[in-house]
Design a protein around this motif. Structure first.
Motif, PDB file in Angstrom:
ATOM      1  N   ARG A   4      -4.652   4.789   3.945  1.00 46.45           N
ATOM      2  CA  ARG A   4      -4.257   4.368   5.280  1.00 46.45           C
ATOM      3  C   ARG A   4      -2.866   3.769   5.245  1.00 46.45           C
ATOM      4  O   ARG A   4      -2.512   3.048   4.317  1.00 46.45           O
ATOM      5  N   ARG A   5      -2.102   4.082   6.306  1.00 46.23           N
ATOM      6  CA  ARG A   5      -0.763   3.521   6.452  1.00 46.23           C
ATOM      7  C   ARG A   5      -0.566   3.091   7.908  1.00 46.23           C
ATOM      8  O   ARG A   5      -0.870   3.854   8.819  1.00 46.23           O
ATOM      9  N   ASP A  35      -4.880  -3.632   5.733  1.00 47.78           N
ATOM     10  CA  ASP A  35      -4.108  -2.849   6.696  1.00 47.78           C
ATOM     11  C   ASP A  35      -3.463  -3.769   7.731  1.00 47.78           C
ATOM     12  O   ASP A  35      -2.269  -3.658   8.048  1.00 47.78           O
ATOM     13  N   THR A  41      -2.922   1.242   2.021  1.00 49.49           N
ATOM     14  CA  THR A  41      -4.102   1.093   1.168  1.00 49.49           C
ATOM     15  C   THR A  41      -4.583   2.442   0.643  1.00 49.49           C
ATOM     16  O   THR A  41      -4.483   3.463   1.323  1.00 49.49           O
TER      17      THR A  41
END
Length: 225
Positions: A4-5, A35, A41
């Motif tokens: 995840r970004r 996050d 992550t």
């Protein structure tokens, strides 16, 4: 595995490594908090019950290496239980060029007394596999060689409550039901803190999550009254 970004890509990222017999889902609450704190992550699943630690380190390397190279900044590690040992093995073999900080939650750095008691039972050996044999307090030379002294900033979070009234009998107090607080300690660690929770809930505990983020930012845990 999930990566995840945030919309504005951060410079630093965090690799999450779950414990034995768990999955990446166990780290979901921690992942979302990281996050929100602005970290990219990588929440990795790995086959914790099928292979020894050195083979698991090779399994996670391709995805982790891609993630590390995609970052502009450092790559940190947040690990639960055996995931901390896996991180130690991995970093001894494949240390990223921009390694940041490492947080271990309930990691049996000194081994698990429960593994000592159960290691020869067929059911334990069948369920926990080769890595389960490496969790003992008296490690053989091969396992010890996989876990050299650390030279990177590491914070350790231990629990001191148990939800296992039977299997934790005989564990040196205080303990989290799986690992004694004493055996979470690691020579060379930067900081150590004890949270009022049990082994499986360390990854979901609000205080443990807040302290994890504090260590990633500052290299030390937030002081509590």
């Amino acid at each position: 595995m999930s990566e995840r970004r945030p919309a504005a890509s951060p410079s630093d990222g965090v690799v999450l490594l779950h414990g034995i017999s768990r999955t990446a889902r166990s780290f979901r609450r921690m992942e979302l908090a990281l996050d929100d704190a602005g970290f990219a992550t990588l929440n990795l699943d790995y086959d914790s019950r099928r292979k020894p630690l050195d083979a698991l380190a090779e399994d996670i390397h391709p995805a982790l290496d891609r993630f590390a190279h995609s970052l502009d900044g450092a790559v940190h590690f947040v690990c639960h239980s055996m995931g901390g040992l896996l991180a130690r093995v991995y970093l001894a073999q494949h240390r990223p060029a921009r390694l940041g900080r490492v947080v271990m939650l309930g990691t049996p750095n000194g081994g698990s007394e429960i593994a000592d008691r159960l290691k020869n039972l067929a059911a334990y050996r069948a369920f926990f596999g080769p890595a389960g044999q490496q969790l003992v307090t008296r490690r053989d030379a091969a396992t010890s060689a996989l876990l050299p002294a650390i030279d990177y900033p590491t914070g350790v979070i231990a629990g001191n409550r148990s939800i296992y009234p039977i299997t934790s009998i005989g564990l040196p107090r205080p303990h989290d039901g799986r690992v004694s607080v004493a055996n979470t300690r690691l020579d060379g660690m930067a900081d150590h803190i004890v949270i009022r929770t049990s082994h499986p809930w360390l990854v979901r505990n609000r205080d443990a999550i807040a302290q994890t983020i504090a260590f990633l930012h500052d290299g030390q845990f937030a002081k509590t009254r």
